[in-house]
Design a protein around this motif. Structure first.
Motif, short mmCIF file in Angstrom:
data_model
loop_
_atom_site.label_atom_id
_atom_site.label_comp_id
_atom_site.label_asym_id
_atom_site.label_seq_id
_atom_site.Cartn_x
_atom_site.Cartn_y
_atom_site.Cartn_z
N ASP A 104 0.75 -1.17 0.25
CA ASP A 104 -0.17 0.10 0.11
C ASP A 104 0.94 1.39 0.09
O ASP A 104 1.82 1.25 0.41
CB ASP A 104 -0.89 -0.02 1.32
N ARG A 105 0.34 2.28 -0.83
CA ARG A 105 1.14 3.72 -0.81
C ARG A 105 0.03 4.79 -1.47
O ARG A 105 -1.03 4.17 -2.01
CB ARG A 105 2.26 3.44 -1.31
N ARG A 106 0.38 5.85 -1.11
CA ARG A 106 -0.51 6.66 -1.64
C ARG A 106 -0.49 6.83 -3.22
O ARG A 106 0.77 6.59 -3.64
CB ARG A 106 -0.58 8.11 -1.29
N GLY A 107 -1.46 7.06 -4.02
CA GLY A 107 -1.17 7.18 -5.49
C GLY A 107 -1.74 6.11 -6.38
O GLY A 107 -1.50 5.95 -7.44
N GLY A 132 -3.37 -2.10 3.96
CA GLY A 132 -2.02 -1.35 4.91
C GLY A 132 -1.01 -2.53 4.75
O GLY A 132 -1.21 -3.64 4.32
N GLY A 133 0.26 -1.90 4.83
CA GLY A 133 1.41 -3.06 5.13
C GLY A 133 1.82 -3.57 3.70
O GLY A 133 1.52 -3.13 2.58
N ASP A 134 2.82 -4.33 3.82
CA ASP A 134 3.51 -4.78 2.61
C ASP A 134 2.97 -6.20 2.06
O ASP A 134 3.38 -6.69 0.89
CB ASP A 134 4.92 -5.10 3.00
N ASP A 135 1.97 -7.00 2.80
CA ASP A 135 1.46 -8.13 2.09
C ASP A 135 0.78 -7.83 0.77
O ASP A 135 -0.47 -7.25 0.94
CB ASP A 135 0.63 -8.76 3.40
N ASP A 159 -3.15 -8.34 0.73
CA ASP A 159 -3.93 -7.25 1.64
C ASP A 159 -4.01 -6.03 0.86
O ASP A 159 -4.92 -5.20 1.28
CB ASP A 159 -3.45 -6.81 3.00
N ASN A 160 -3.92 -5.87 -0.26
CA ASN A 160 -3.88 -4.64 -1.08
C ASN A 160 -4.16 -4.64 -2.57
O ASN A 160 -3.10 -5.24 -3.41
CB ASN A 160 -2.48 -3.85 -0.75
N ILE A 161 -5.28 -4.87 -3.18
CA ILE A 161 -5.70 -5.36 -4.10
C ILE A 161 -6.47 -4.14 -4.71
O ILE A 161 -7.67 -3.51 -3.95
CB ILE A 161 -6.64 -6.53 -4.07
#
Lengths: 184, 457
Positions: free
Chosen positions: A103-106, A131-134, A137-139
């Motif tokens: 996860d990150r902005r943008g 959030g985080g690096d998994d 978890d960020n799709i």
């Protein structure tokens, strides 16, 4: 007969749809379309309704202000204007673009900018960022219509390059594969 | 609108569970290329294949990209060359194999199958010439695959052909001795060979097929294994009926992928769509193994007691799921157990959990047979023929396809390692009982008659 579109936002709890549609029913409005979803803890619903003759948008809005409980729900009402005949849409094919990555902005802005730049329309977007690096978890899942007359390879290249710059894994697949595998 | 679960589970199958289209195989009828002039036959074969197959590989790649599913292999299967070249001599048949290899290179396919003969009831002149040509053809070419059908349930077992194939395998191994007898990895001996197999080395285009046809082979042992693992993790007390149901549903999904891709390739090439062959075809990679499924089902290893029952469950569930997913299921459709090509089965051989006898036993319930089995180089042609005969008997009596792909590894003994490389993998060489001895039973020759089809006890 006039149509209106209502959007309702607020903290989710049981009874919101019943409250909104109860008011519409009492005003003799006919619901034509509803789309409702919950984002984390928040309710979001859109309703297209046919209003009876004599009912103005202001009346409708007032009734909602008076009667919609609980009171922290926000209602926005707009007239649904009759559009000029929509020009024939470009022939296109449905694809699904999926990204996974930290996860990150943008992220949404970056990917959707490329999609828009190629004249591709997003028909549905689901995104979850815990959030985080998994990566799982960020799709982001974009359902898009890709016009058949655009340079698809360039779109693919641009999307892959943007995904790489955002450290995302990206998949671009025709929608049929998902329907074929999962549905009888 | 698709659900996120549908999308994520599909991506998981593709990215982490090795779901792929294992092969798109273009069947080409070459009967109109027959003749008695070798140059005429060669030219006609070359130009017909080059013309029909020119767009096969780019089209498969394009559609693979469209759906995000790799089409791993693109192949060609032709009419039995024993029929096409019936008027030719053995050395001329070798020339045909070279032409097939050359055109396969030109259109960039991985393999071309159909250097084949059907001799279940008798051996015609052209059949004999082709079988004689096999060792030289397989040694002189890289992409040509050969198969010989020596038995059917309706005809019985042609024991003369069985012996001939034992001799042919031995010669083929000898001519490719520098590569552990790799020529034999491109040679299958069949009972009840289907006419529409897309997988190698048994692919050929049957006489009853159309002028050209697209058959497709999907795989996915990793998908089945992961589905079982996930289900048992969330519900450890699942019974075998429920596990069968799970495998069936998974097979359904995998077959649907094949049907989608196969039909689109066929439509775009303007060639009729044939069949989807849903076979659990392993590769020598972790996570793409049939052997690992046995461990997920609770066995220590493939080969220990319980293996035959587990394979029966697996094979049946795969067929049921496939049959529901597509009305065009064909080929072999079931679980393959190619020893050297499956890392886990190869390990089971090395660790002594499975030997030739148990492998033969489980072929009675799997979709093929003794596949990619390395045996000592000094195994006699009698013993090789006898192993073939046993395997053919299982197919003929049980009214199913069986096959052998045996590799007598020149200069190596039981327990040593045979290395074939790439997707063909490697395997410990299995011992054969009475391996070097004579076998008078085989030498009787003739035909083992077709079995009675009633009183089935």
């Amino acid at each position: 007969m006039n149509k209106a579109i209502l959007s309702v936002l607020g903290h989710d709890r049981p009874g919101i749809v019943a409250a909104v549609t109860g008011i519409l029913f009492n005003l003799n409005c006919n619901i034509e379309n509803v789309s409702q979803t919950i984002l984390q803890t928040e309710f979001s619903g859109s309703f297209i309704v046919m209003m009876p003759p004599g009912l103005s948008l202001d009346d409708l809005h007032e009734r909602f202000i008076e009667n919609l409980t609980p009171g922290d729900l926000h209602v926005h009402i707009e007239p649904l204007l009759k559009k000029e005949a929509v020009p024939t849409t470009r022939e296109s094919e449905p694809f699904v673009i999926t990204t996974k990555g930290p996860d990150r902005r943008g992220l949404v802005a970056g990917i959707s900018e490329i999609i828009a730049g190629h004249g591709v329309n997003i028909t549905n977007l689901q995104a979850v960022f815990k959030g985080g690096d998994d990566p799982g978890d960020n799709i982001m899942i974009y359902e898009v219509d890709i016009p058949i007359d655009i340079d698809q390879q360039k779109l693919y290249r641009d999307l892959r390059a943007k995904a790489k710059s955002l450290t995302l894994n990206i998949s671009i697949q025709h929608r049929n594969i998902f329907e074929t595998i999962n549905r009888i | 609108m698709l659900t996120d679960r549908e999308i994520i589970s599909t991506l998981e199958m593709l990215e982490n569970e090795n779901l792929d289209v294992r092969t798109v195989t273009l069947g080409i009828n070459l009967l109109d290329c027959a003749g008695s002039s070798i140059s005429h036959v060669k030219d006609k074969i070359y130009s017909k294949i080059a013309q029909l197959a020119q767009n096969l590989v780019p089209e498969c790649d394009r559609i693979g990209q469209k759906y995000g599913i790799p089409v791993v292999n693109k192949r060609i299967a032709v009419s039995p060359i024993a029929v096409v070249g019936a008027a030719l001599s053995s050395s001329q048949q070798v020339e045909i194999s070279k032409a097939l290899n050359a055109v396969a290179q030109e259109v960039n396919v991985d393999f071309i199958g159909g250097f084949s003969a059907l001799v279940q009831k008798g051996i015609a002149r052209g059949d004999r010439a082709l079988i004689e040509a096999i060792p030289h053809a397989l040694a002189a070419t890289e992409r040509v695959c050969a198969s010989v059908n020596v038995a059917t349930t309706r005809a019985g077992i042609n024991m003369d052909a069985v012996l001939l194939m034992g001799q042919t395998i031995k010669k083929t191994a000898g001519l490719t001795a520098d590569k552990d007898g790799i020529g034999c990895a491109k040679l299958c001996v069949f009972a009840n060979i289907p006419q529409d197999i897309p997988f190698m080395a048994g692919a050929y285009l049957g006489i009853g097929e159309a002028d050209a046809v697209i058959n497709l082979g999907v795989s996915g042992p990793g998908v089945v294994k992961k589905a079982i693992d996930r289900a048992l993790e969330s519900k450890p007390d699942m019974d075998l009926g429920q596990i069968s149901e799970l495998i069936k549903k998974t097979a359904y999904k995998v077959t649907r992928v094949g049907e989608l891709i196969g039909r689109e390739v066929a439509d775009n090439l303007k060639i009729p769509f044939g069949v989807v062959d849903l076979s659990l075809a392993p590769t020598p990679h972790v996570g793409d193994s049939v052997g690992e499924i046995f461990q997920s089902l609770g066995l220590l290893s493939i080969g220990v007691p319980g293996t035959t029952a587990a394979l029966a469950l697996l094979n049946d569930a795969v067929k049921k799921g496939g049959a529901f997913a597509s009305s065009r299921v064909g080929g072999l459709s079931g679980a393959f157990i190619p020893v050297s090509e499956d890392l886990n089965i190869s390990e089971a051989v090395r660790n002594g959990y499975i030997g030739l006898d148990k492998l033969e036993a489980i072929t009675s319930v799997c979709s093929v047979g003794l596949d990619m089995v390395a045996i000592p180089g000094d195994t006699s042609e009698d013993s090789i023929s006898a192993i073939i005969a046993d395997e053919m008997a299982i197919g003929v009596i049980n009214n199913k396809t069986t096959a052998t792909r045996l590799i007598p590894v020149p200069g190596k003994a039981a327990g040593e390692n045979a290395v074939f490389g790439g997707l063909l993998g490697q395997s410990t060489i299995l011992p054969v009982n009475n391996g070097q001895g004579q076998n008078h039973f085989i030498r009787h020759g003739g035909l083992i008659p077709a079995p009675i089809q009633s009183l089935t006890n």
